[in-house]
Enzyme design. Structure first.
Site, short mmCIF file in Angstrom:
data_model
loop_
_atom_site.label_atom_id
_atom_site.label_comp_id
_atom_site.label_asym_id
_atom_site.label_seq_id
_atom_site.Cartn_x
_atom_site.Cartn_y
_atom_site.Cartn_z
N HIS A 1 0.84 -1.20 0.00
CA HIS A 1 0.00 0.00 0.00
C HIS A 1 0.88 1.25 0.00
CE1 HIS A 1 -4.05 -1.74 1.30
NE2 HIS A 1 -3.24 -2.78 1.23
N ASP B 1 -5.11 6.36 2.42
CA ASP B 1 -5.18 4.96 1.98
C ASP B 1 -6.57 4.38 2.26
OD1 ASP B 1 -3.52 2.31 1.40
OD2 ASP B 1 -4.84 1.89 3.09
C1 LIG Z 1 -6.80 -4.79 -0.24
O1 LIG Z 1 -7.58 -5.52 0.68
C2 LIG Z 1 -6.94 -6.20 1.70
C3 LIG Z 1 -5.60 -6.24 1.87
C4 LIG Z 1 -5.03 -6.94 2.94
C5 LIG Z 1 -3.59 -7.02 3.13
O2 LIG Z 1 -3.16 -7.26 4.35
C6 LIG Z 1 -1.83 -7.33 4.61
C7 LIG Z 1 -1.41 -7.58 5.92
C8 LIG Z 1 -0.06 -7.67 6.20
O3 LIG Z 1 0.34 -7.93 7.46
C9 LIG Z 1 0.91 -7.49 5.23
C10 LIG Z 1 0.50 -7.24 3.92
O4 LIG Z 1 1.38 -7.09 3.03
C11 LIG Z 1 -0.87 -7.16 3.61
C12 LIG Z 1 -1.31 -6.88 2.34
C13 LIG Z 1 -2.68 -6.84 2.12
O5 LIG Z 1 -3.19 -6.59 0.93
C14 LIG Z 1 -2.47 -6.54 -0.24
O6 LIG Z 1 -2.35 -5.19 -0.55
C15 LIG Z 1 -1.86 -4.90 -1.85
C16 LIG Z 1 -2.02 -3.43 -2.10
O7 LIG Z 1 -0.90 -2.80 -1.79
C17 LIG Z 1 -2.65 -5.61 -2.92
O8 LIG Z 1 -3.94 -5.07 -3.07
C18 LIG Z 1 -2.78 -7.07 -2.61
O9 LIG Z 1 -3.64 -7.66 -3.53
C19 LIG Z 1 -3.33 -7.26 -1.22
O10 LIG Z 1 -3.47 -8.60 -0.92
C20 LIG Z 1 -5.84 -7.61 3.85
C21 LIG Z 1 -7.20 -7.55 3.66
O11 LIG Z 1 -8.10 -8.17 4.48
C22 LIG Z 1 -7.59 -8.85 5.59
C23 LIG Z 1 -7.75 -6.86 2.59
O12 LIG Z 1 -9.05 -6.82 2.43
#
Ligand SMILES: COc1cc(-c2[o+]c3cc(O)cc([O-])c3cc2O[C@@H]2O[C@H](CO)[C@H](O)[C@H](O)[C@H]2O)cc(OC)c1O
Ligand SMILES: O=c1ccn([C@@H]2O[C@H](COP(=O)(O)OP(=O)(O)O)[C@@H](O)[C@H]2O)c(=O)[nH]1
Length: 484
Positions: free
Chosen positions: A16, A120
């Site tokens: 993110h 964000d």
């Molecule tokens: C986007 O919706 C969700 C994202 C997450 C999520 O959680 C997360 C937790 C961590 O401890 C480390 C991570 O790196 C991480 C990442 C994450 O999402 C990812 O974010 C990226 C965007 O930068 C991208 O969209 C990826 O596809 C995501 O998987 C968790 C969550 O629900 C629990 C979400 O709804």
């Protein structure tokens, strides 16, 4: 000298954080010196993540981008005490605790006018702080898909809640995501699946707050998700109330400076024939247990294809980040010797973008993190989706069913979240992906089309380029419509 500043409040997760900073740089470039960027940095709730964010800030601050960016660390807050129904509840409360610090930091920017506030998707509790700054436009930066956005916008509706919650109590049926064909429940985001139903209200609350924004800046494009973007702007997510304007400016991809010495993975790829290698990598959090490792190893061996496999070890206690793998312990006996010359297992962080850019790579087995999916499309590499967490199952659905750029694992559609992949399934999918089936050959053609479309979108005259120009026009002239 910049006449005003855009204030960014990113989330601490790397995917993110860096996606948002990269989008911010594009915004400054489009503003051609008229604006600066002020990034308000929350201290991440764990020491490991805090140090990751510090690393990003250090690198960005030291890079000679020529853009006017400054990072301001917000005072640390005490994480809220436990008992949360969902990680989203923790995020929500932790973020909300920063509100007084954000107000103070914004007040301290005077006399520089704030041109816009961008938060964000997981920081929407901070959208309100700018309500006091009456004329300041407020945006959400959405680092994921338009499909996930459409779903989140829809969640607060009573009919959506009743319908989806009832369905999620079972395992059969389909869910309605505006702009997509009916989505089988097993493709719904893991964060909203049956065993995580407690998350629902928190996601619904995020979705509700998106409606308070003047606009949503999303890392997608008309070429990738035109149908869903239309559904949002036509009011098919929240009937009777116009949705905020969605600015699809993607793909936004963060490219790190190249090391002087090519990485070992890149050197190994240099010695492989064009399009011959399947790449396996599961994002910043992805790891598999020993039983699953054995199946992946057998599947790769039986496929007969060359491979580059990023294999990570289980996280240390209290961490969610994988460790470097001990290959002698994790891999089946004799595997490395038997596959020597045609396979490389890399036990640590790999330079994924450089790998995907390499001509030797012909396919990507991915956890479908949205950044990874976009990177694969950017380089025209077809995929096999193996989603793990977050919204990744829904991303997989779009890659397979909507874009046709991915070959599915045989039993994915019949499995529960967190399914176990057997060697024969992986072997079959890899053979298909590498050109052994019509589905695989079509996915390769589609991925090549998507590569061209992604690049066109961000060039002068492209849809994302035009969206960025429009967005920056409204920010610099203050000509933004109030929230719906
Ligand atoms: C986007 O919706 C969700 C994202 C997450 C999520 O959680 C997360 C937790 C961590 O401890 C480390 C991570 O790196 C991480 C990442 C994450 O999402 C990812 O974010 C990226 C965007 O930068 C991208 O969209 C990826 O596809 C995501 O998987 C968790 C969550 O629900 C629990 C979400 O709804
Ligand atoms: O060994 C690795 C693992 C991941 N990444 C990068 O980390 C990001 C992962 O983001 P994504 O949204 O795909 O998944 P997340 O890690 O957030 O689940 C992408 O930019 C990848 O290129 C990488 O460079 N090397």
């Amino acid at each position: 000298m910049a006449a005003g500043t855009i204030v960014f409040i990113p989330c601490w997760e790397s995917g993110h954080f860096m996606s948002m900073i990269t989008a911010g740089k594009r915004m400054l470039e489009a503003a051609a010196g008229a604006l600066s960027l002020t990034v308000l940095v929350m201290r991440a709730p764990t020491a490991a993540k805090a140090s990751e964010v510090e690393g990003h800030v250090r690198r960005e601050a030291a890079s000679a981008s020529g853009l006017d960016i400054r990072f301001l660390n917000l005072p640390a807050v005490e994480p809220p005490a436990g008992g949360f129904v969902a990680p989203e509840e923790f995020n929500f409360r932790y973020t909300q605790l920063h509100a007084p610090h954000v107000e103070e930091a914004i007040a301290g920017l005077e006399p520089t006018p704030v041109a816009a506030l961008v938060v964000d998707l997981f920081c929407t509790p901070l959208l309100d702080v700018a309500a006091d700054l009456a004329a300041v436009p407020r945006y959400v930066y959405f680092a994921s898909t338009a499909a996930f956005l459409a779903l989140m916008l829809r969640l607060p509706l009573p009919e959506s809640r009743d319908d989806l919650a009832a369905k999620l109590r079972g395992t059969e049926g389909t869910a309605h995501v505006p702009g997509l064909p009916p989505v089988p429940l097993r493709y719904m985001p893991a964060c909203l699946s049956r065993d995580k139903i407690g998350n629902y209200e928190w996601f619904a609350d995020y979705g509700r707050r998106f409606m308070d924004a003047h606009g949503i800046i999303i890392n997608s494009s008309v070429e990738l998700e035109g149908g869903v973007l239309d559904a949002i702007s036509d009011g098919r997510c929240v009937p009777g109330r116009p949705a905020p304007a969605v600015h699809a400016i993607g793909p936004v991809i963060w490219f790190a400076a190249r090391e002087q010495q090519p990485h070992v993975c890149v050197q190994w790829l240099d010695a492989q024939p064009a399009g011959s290698v399947v790449f396996l990598c599961f994002g910043s959090k992805g790891f598999v247990d020993t039983a699953q490792v054995a199946e992946v190893a057998a599947g790769l061996e039986q496929s007969g294809h060359r491979f580059l496999w990023v294999l990570r070890g289980t996280p240390a206690a209290g961490s969610s980040h994988p460790t470097d793998a001990d290959l002698d312990v994790m891999l089946p006996g004799g595997f490395l010797a038997r596959t020597q010359g045609r396979g490389l297992v890399w036990p640590a962080w790999a330079p994924q973008k450089e790998v995907l850019a390499h001509s030797a790579v012909g396919g990507f087995v991915t956890h479908c993190g949205w950044n990874s999916a976009l990177e694969s499309l950017w380089f025209g590499v077809p995929m096999v989706p193996w989603p793990l967490y977050g919204e990744q199952h829904l991303n997989a659905f779009e890659l397979v069913r909507e874009m046709g750029v991915a070959v599915r694992l045989k039993d994915m559609e019949a499995s529960e979240v967190g399914y176990f992949v057997e060697a024969a399934e992986l072997e079959l999918a890899v053979r298909g992906l590498m050109g052994g089936t019509e589905e695989g050959r079509k996915a390769r053609e589609k991925a090549a089309e998507m590569k061209a479309a992604c690049r066109k979108a961000v060039e002068e005259g492209g849809s994302s380029h035009a969206a960025m120009r429009k967005l920056m026009g409204e920010i610099t002239t203050g000509g933004v419509a109030p929230p719906p």
